[in-house]
Design an enzyme around this catalytic site. Sequence first.
Site, PDB file in Angstrom:
ATOM      1  CG  HIS A  54      -5.688  -1.717   9.188  1.00 42.88           C
ATOM      2  ND1 HIS A  54      -5.088  -1.025  10.282  1.00 42.88           N
ATOM      3  CD2 HIS A  54      -6.115  -0.641   8.253  1.00 42.88           C
ATOM      4  CE1 HIS A  54      -5.540   0.423  10.259  1.00 42.88           C
ATOM      5  NE2 HIS A  54      -6.150   0.233   8.858  1.00 42.88           N
ATOM      6  N   GLY A  55      -2.289  -2.738  10.003  1.00 44.62           N
ATOM      7  CA  GLY A  55      -1.154  -2.832  11.146  1.00 44.62           C
ATOM      8  C   GLY A  55      -0.369  -3.687  11.357  1.00 44.62           C
ATOM      9  CG  ASP A  59      -3.218   4.731   0.687  1.00 43.07           C
ATOM     10  OD1 ASP A  59      -2.947   4.229  -0.475  1.00 43.07           O
ATOM     11  OD2 ASP A  59      -4.022   4.228   1.312  1.00 43.07           O
ATOM     12  CG  HIS A  60       0.871   6.518   4.961  1.00 43.50           C
ATOM     13  ND1 HIS A  60       0.162   7.227   5.054  1.00 43.50           N
ATOM     14  CD2 HIS A  60       0.462   5.430   5.573  1.00 43.50           C
ATOM     15  CE1 HIS A  60      -0.800   6.988   6.053  1.00 43.50           C
ATOM     16  NE2 HIS A  60      -0.606   5.642   6.340  1.00 43.50           N
ATOM     17  CG  ASN A  86      -1.853   1.145   1.322  1.00 40.12           C
ATOM     18  OD1 ASN A  86      -1.314   2.483   1.069  1.00 40.12           O
ATOM     19  ND2 ASN A  86      -3.232   0.848   1.495  1.00 40.12           N
ATOM     20  CD  GLU A 121      -7.268  -0.232   1.089  1.00 42.84           C
ATOM     21  OE1 GLU A 121      -7.425   0.905   1.732  1.00 42.84           O
ATOM     22  OE2 GLU A 121      -6.713  -1.098   1.478  1.00 42.84           O
ATOM     23  N   GLY A 136       1.106  -1.354   4.290  1.00 45.35           N
ATOM     24  CA  GLY A 136       1.360   0.055   4.095  1.00 45.35           C
ATOM     25  C   GLY A 136       2.201   0.495   4.961  1.00 45.35           C
ATOM     26  CG  HIS A 137       1.940   3.102   9.095  1.00 46.09           C
ATOM     27  ND1 HIS A 137       1.753   4.383   8.966  1.00 46.09           N
ATOM     28  CD2 HIS A 137       2.745   3.241  10.343  1.00 46.09           C
ATOM     29  CE1 HIS A 137       2.378   5.192   9.817  1.00 46.09           C
ATOM     30  NE2 HIS A 137       3.184   4.377  10.697  1.00 46.09           N
ATOM     31  CD  GLU A 140      -7.300  -6.035   3.023  1.00 49.17           C
ATOM     32  OE1 GLU A 140      -7.614  -5.601   1.854  1.00 49.17           O
ATOM     33  OE2 GLU A 140      -6.628  -5.586   3.822  1.00 49.17           O
ATOM     34  NE  ARG A 150      -9.519   8.483   4.084  1.00 46.98           N
ATOM     35  CZ  ARG A 150      -9.451   7.547   5.229  1.00 46.98           C
ATOM     36  NH1 ARG A 150      -8.965   6.575   5.168  1.00 46.98           N
ATOM     37  NH2 ARG A 150     -10.644   7.759   6.139  1.00 46.98           N
ATOM     38  NE  ARG A 156      -7.818  11.186   5.359  1.00 47.70           N
ATOM     39  CZ  ARG A 156      -8.238  10.720   6.335  1.00 47.70           C
ATOM     40  NH1 ARG A 156      -7.276  10.081   7.242  1.00 47.70           N
ATOM     41  NH2 ARG A 156      -9.425  11.277   6.892  1.00 47.70           N
ATOM     42  CG  HIS A 157      -3.746   9.217   1.443  1.00 43.53           C
ATOM     43  ND1 HIS A 157      -4.526   8.465   0.760  1.00 43.53           N
ATOM     44  CD2 HIS A 157      -3.819   8.786   2.541  1.00 43.53           C
ATOM     45  CE1 HIS A 157      -5.197   7.506   1.636  1.00 43.53           C
ATOM     46  NE2 HIS A 157      -4.763   7.471   2.743  1.00 43.53           N
ATOM     47  CB  THR A 178      -5.756   4.664   9.477  1.00 41.58           C
ATOM     48  OG1 THR A 178      -5.551   3.555   8.601  1.00 41.58           O
ATOM     49  CG2 THR A 178      -5.649   3.908  10.511  1.00 41.58           C
ATOM     50  CB  THR A 179      -9.608   1.586   7.246  1.00 41.03           C
ATOM     51  OG1 THR A 179      -9.193   2.293   6.061  1.00 41.03           O
ATOM     52  CG2 THR A 179     -11.077   1.037   7.071  1.00 41.03           C
ATOM     53  CG  HIS A 213      -8.476   4.234   1.095  1.00 42.13           C
ATOM     54  ND1 HIS A 213      -8.460   3.982   2.431  1.00 42.13           N
ATOM     55  CD2 HIS A 213      -9.646   4.498   0.551  1.00 42.13           C
ATOM     56  CE1 HIS A 213      -9.685   4.091   2.771  1.00 42.13           C
ATOM     57  NE2 HIS A 213     -10.617   4.602   1.588  1.00 42.13           N
ATOM     58  NE  ARG A 230       7.308  21.498   2.494  1.00 40.83           N
ATOM     59  CZ  ARG A 230       8.656  21.510   2.530  1.00 40.83           C
ATOM     60  NH1 ARG A 230       9.347  21.841   1.462  1.00 40.83           N
ATOM     61  NH2 ARG A 230       9.123  21.671   3.579  1.00 40.83           N
TER      62      ARG A 230
HETATM   63  N1  PXP Z   1      -6.009  -2.899   4.133  1.00 39.93           N
HETATM   64  C1  PXP Z   1      -7.063  -1.956   4.389  1.00 39.93           C
HETATM   65  C2  PXP Z   1      -8.579  -2.446   3.965  1.00 39.93           C
HETATM   66  C3  PXP Z   1      -6.474  -0.815   4.786  1.00 39.93           C
HETATM   67  O1  PXP Z   1      -7.483   0.365   4.772  1.00 39.93           O
HETATM   68  C4  PXP Z   1      -5.224  -0.543   4.886  1.00 39.93           C
HETATM   69  C5  PXP Z   1      -4.808   0.942   5.349  1.00 39.93           C
HETATM   70  O2  PXP Z   1      -4.967   1.806   4.246  1.00 39.93           O
HETATM   71  C6  PXP Z   1      -4.420  -1.649   4.943  1.00 39.93           C
HETATM   72  C7  PXP Z   1      -4.876  -2.806   4.675  1.00 39.93           C
HETATM   73  C8  PXP Z   1      -2.768  -1.248   5.264  1.00 39.93           C
HETATM   74  O3  PXP Z   1      -2.699  -1.054   6.457  1.00 39.93           O
HETATM   75  P1  PXP Z   1      -1.408  -0.623   7.332  1.00 39.93           P
HETATM   76  O4  PXP Z   1      -1.046   0.873   6.442  1.00 39.93           O
HETATM   77  O5  PXP Z   1      -1.624  -0.317   8.578  1.00 39.93           O
HETATM   78  O6  PXP Z   1      -0.375  -1.584   6.749  1.00 39.93           O
END
Ligand code: PXP
Length: 264
Positions: free
Chosen positions: A216-217, A35-36, A33, A96, A238-239, A177, A71, A75-76, A126-127, A69, A44
């Site tokens: 997630h996480g 996104d970040h 992911n 997403e 992602g993160h 998921e 959104r 935002r990103h 975040t979600t 994602h 910026r």
């Molecule tokens: N899966 C879904 C559905 C999410 O919304 C996210 C965060 O955007 C992720 C996975 C990835 O989560 P993380 O950034 O915490 O790894």
Amino acid sequence: MTGFARDIRRFCVMEALFVDDGFNRFMTRLGVNVDHVATLREARRGAEPDPVAAAILAELAGADGIVVHLREDRRHIQDRDVRILRETIRTALDLEMAATEEMVRIALDIKPPLVTLVPESRQELTTEGGLNLIASREKLEKVIHHLHEAGITVSLFIDPDPIQIKGAHKVSADRVEIHTGPYANSRGNAQKTELHQIMEAAKLASKLGMGVSAGHGLDYVNVAAVARIPEIEELNIGHSIISRAVLVGMEAAVSKIKSLMQRS
Ligand code: PXP
């Protein structure tokens, strides 16, 4: 068949063999992911860093898919990112999005191979949780139907709860998921309980014929236990990857700018 078409065909067959080789079949796939990367760019409102460039580097490093994602508040990730990723990446794009009219319109236009429907609220960082398939069954059924008509595979982001897994099956989701956030945020016995729930949910989803992802996480400490669950085919992360990329890239980035500053 022209020589050009023959060459393209041969190339595609080789690519298919590469993607589906024996090695990959026995490994959990990784969706990265990005996104970040876009979060940093939007700080910026400029052009750097570009999530498209990050996606291509992730693919070169072995990512099996790219997740973004889009959104409602942008935002990103921006619409432009999704369009360019759709055209440039060589693995599969997982878009997403919330099940809104606007997002469905965008998905039907861009046609990513996979859409993951997620709940979304403007205030959240975040979600925060999975979809509620009991409360929003009718709406989701309609959205899934439209996406299916366009040939898009649909995954639903849900908590590891048997009621939600059965709900996903009832609304004809192709995949689920499983939300691993509570597992990632807990410790000790509580974490073992969360892991057990993820295992059971994955088993049930697979028994019902749905594909299974999780995410997630997940990070460098907690990922292995989830990756060992046989029914889970793919993890979306992602993160933690973007966080590590910033740190492991720091030395090269600083020494490069120092070398440019040196007077000859
Ligand atoms: N899966 C879904 C559905 C999410 O919304 C996210 C965060 O955007 C992720 C996975 C990835 O989560 P993380 O950034 O915490 O790894």
